[in-house]
Design a protein around this motif. Structure first.
Motif, PDB file in Angstrom:
ATOM      1  N   UNK A  97       0.840  -1.189   0.000  1.00 36.27           N
ATOM      2  CA  UNK A  97       0.000   0.000   0.000  1.00 36.27           C
ATOM      3  C   UNK A  97       0.882   1.247   0.000  1.00 36.27           C
ATOM      4  N   UNK A  98       0.578   2.222  -0.845  1.00 37.25           N
ATOM      5  CA  UNK A  98       1.392   3.443  -0.859  1.00 37.25           C
ATOM      6  C   UNK A  98       1.299   4.174   0.474  1.00 37.25           C
ATOM      7  N   UNK A  99       2.429   4.549   1.071  1.00 32.25           N
ATOM      8  CA  UNK A  99       2.375   5.263   2.353  1.00 32.25           C
ATOM      9  C   UNK A  99       1.565   6.546   2.278  1.00 32.25           C
ATOM     10  N   UNK A 100       1.630   7.225   1.160  1.00 32.32           N
ATOM     11  CA  UNK A 100       0.844   8.442   0.958  1.00 32.32           C
ATOM     12  C   UNK A 100       0.244   8.384  -0.444  1.00 32.32           C
ATOM     13  N   UNK A 101      -1.061   8.112  -0.564  1.00 31.97           N
ATOM     14  CA  UNK A 101      -1.663   8.011  -1.897  1.00 31.97           C
ATOM     15  C   UNK A 101      -1.523   9.277  -2.729  1.00 31.97           C
ATOM     16  N   UNK A 102      -1.270  10.423  -2.079  1.00 31.41           N
ATOM     17  CA  UNK A 102      -1.109  11.666  -2.834  1.00 31.41           C
ATOM     18  C   UNK A 102       0.137  11.637  -3.708  1.00 31.41           C
TER      19      UNK A 102
END
Length: 576
Positions: A97-102
């Motif tokens: 999972x991306x640590x920060x989807x932004x």
């Protein structure tokens, strides 16, 4: 001629097999690949089909005949990894999972992660309060059906959709209210982005629960997140270790060990027991991959990890691929026209077919709800179709985070999950699903991205941290047991006995290895001194001055001494 053509075609078919991959939008991608094809070939085919460039966050999951899940290793042959016969069925899922989807560059990547987290929300892997649940569900509605339209959306329209394993009428009304008043005008991509930002702040974002038991025999779930390693019991996170604190992951049989340094002078060792050795190995490999992906700065720093002790061969594993920092740097360099996204409508997914809305929990006193049984869905698919290591279902009511039991009744082909308001049964390997009233909080204060949110939790964490060199067993409440309770027949005795047995076994293995080496050296010495083998390297050794000195000054006298003793012993036996 015809027979040769037929035999040639049969050989070609033997070298190929069919493979079906279920995608995140519940469509299927079927292809034919060569028998010696490796995992990365199939993965590249799927990414090309999806027009996906930021592909390092994703993976392919499959289930073996023993119902054990595995991630497909891209550097190995697909046929050798699969324990079943073709055609093969697999699932395309988010692996890291991306640590920060932004930080995701492309909308197509955000959309696929959105689909994954929506599945997590439905299957109960993403825990949240009622206020957060209403906002997340409203974002899903806005992304997939657009703005509220009285002509298209009659009263109670949100009740037609199942966002969670179970929810109340009160929550449905709150979802509808948020969708009508707060999200109007948002485009699908904006709603998906806001959904990801909200989900990323939750404590169980990215959790893939693995069922285990602690040293006291209490059920627990181990999970690897973008921010570290977590242990959940019931509905609480009792341990959290950041990735830079975890120093070693090891397994032996069913036993899984986590070594961590929370401070320079503080060390802890967590020990848990998986259901099977295969499940424990899968848990270890997931931990090794997640730690390498999120912790390291460069993929060149990746090293082969071994699960064995010194001198003994064990499982060896090496993470292949880029690490998170490299993936984000590479994403920033993407320059192309955004690919077209074909969004699926909000319909029941393959993972939850024939969703039936049983009697919902109304706003009646809790005492009247004690005997309410809610059937959340019929025709549950087998574990093969689930997205993660442990299928998670609802076990809590609309205003409570307390554990409940889950009883699963199955017949020959279909099953109905029945949620009862009794004692939570951890043997079903499920986490309680977290939709609660806004007025109630978790028993333990939440942590955001691993940082404690309350002074009380920080104190509890410090009190539960052992000193250097001390091996601490943890009880069901997550606190370190005292030395009195850890000894004898106390809860920690199992862990101490396990460590003693491991030490004794290691010593015995070392002795066996030493004796084996000495025996091999003795055989080599006898071959050198007593045999007439005319081999080049043996002849060279015999001609060295050192060997001749050893032969005449040490070996020959020793041989005569043994011969004398043997004759004396033989004579004594003959006389008696």
């Amino acid at each position: 001629m015809l027979s040769r053509l037929m035999s040639g075609s049969m050989r070609t078919l033997d070298r190929e097999y069919s493979c079906t991959v279920r995608l995140l939008d519940d469509t299927e991608y079927t292809c034919t690949i060569q028998r010696d094809a490796k995992g990365h070939y199939l993965f590249d085919l799927i990414c090309h089909h999806l027009n996906l460039l930021e592909k390092d966050y994703f993976g392919i999951r499959f289930v073996d005949p023993d119902k054990q899940r595995h991630w497909l290793e891209f550097t190995k042959s697909i046929a050798k990894q699969m324990k079943s016969q073709p055609p093969f069925t697999m699932c395309f899922r988010v692996k890291f999972y991306p640590p920060d989807p932004a930080t995701l560059k492309e909308e197509i990547t955000r959309y696929l992660v959105f689909l994954q987290i929506k599945r997590d929300l439905y299957h109960g892997r993403l825990l949240c309060k009622t206020s957060d649940a209403a906002m997340l569900a409203a974002h899903i509605l806005q992304a997939e059906i657009g703005d509220y339209d009285p002509g298209k959306h009659p009263e109670g329209y949100s009740s037609k959709f199942q966002f969670f394993p179970k929810h109340s009428e009160k929550l449905e009304r709150r979802i509808t209210e948020v969708h009508k008043t707060e999200l109007s005008g948002q485009t699908p991509d904006a709603s998906e982005f806001n959904f990801l930002q909200k989900a990323q702040m939750l404590e169980t974002y990215g959790v893939d629960p693995h069922p285990c038991k602690d040293v006291s025999g209490n059920p627990a779930f181990l999970a690897f997140t973008p921010f570290g390693f977590a242990v959940l019991q019931g509905n609480r996170r009792i341990h959290f270790l950041k990735w830079n604190e975890v120093t070693k992951l090891k397994f032996e049989g069913k036993t899984f060990h986590i070594y961590a340094n929370q401070r320079e002078d503080r060390k802890i060792i967590l020990t848990y027991f998986a259901p099977t050795p295969e499940a424990c190995k899968h848990l270890w490999k997931c931990g090794v991959e997640n730690q390498a992906f999120y912790k390291l700065e460069k993929s060149s720093q990746v090293r082969t990890v071994s699960s064995s002790n010194l001198f003994f061969k064990g499982s060896r594993f090496r993470f292949s691929g880029r690490v998170a920092k490299e993936v984000m740097e590479q994403s920033a360099k993407i320059k192309r026209e955004p690919p077209e996204i074909h969004r699926a409508g909000l319909v029941p997914s393959r993972s939850c077919p024939s969703i039936t809305h049983g009697p919902r929990l109304s706003s009646v006193p809790r005492t009247r709800r004690r005997a309410v049984h809610i059937s959340i869905m019929e025709g549950l698919e087998s574990l093969r179709d689930s997205a993660h290591s442990t299928p998670v279902r609802s076990a809590s009511h609309g205003d409570s985070f307390m554990p409940r039991s889950r009883s699963l009744m199955t017949d020959s082909s279909e099953g109905a999950a029945i949620i009862s308001d009794e004692v939570y049964s951890p043997s079903d390997s499920v986490l309680p699903t977290p939709v609660a009233d806004h007025s109630l909080e978790l028993a333990i204060s939440r942590q955001i991205n691993g940082a404690p949110c309350s002074i009380e939790e920080e104190k509890e964490s410090e009190a539960g941290t052992p000193i250097v060199g001390e091996v601490v067993e943890f009880g069901p409440d997550g606190k370190a047991l005292s030395s009195d309770s850890a000894g004898g027949a106390g809860p920690g005795s199992a862990g101490e006995v396990e460590q003693v047995n491991t030490f004794v076994l290691s010593v015995l293995r070392l002795l066996l290895v030493t004796i084996g080496l000495l025996f091999v050296l003795l055989l080599l010495l006898i071959v050198l001194t007593e045999s007439d083998l005319d081999v080049a390297f043996l002849r060279d050794i015999r001609q060295t001055p050192e060997f001749e000195q050893f032969h005449y000054e040490y070996f020959c006298p020793l041989r005569r001494w043994f011969a004398c003793r043997f004759r004396a012993l033989a004579g004594l036996l003959i006389d008696t």
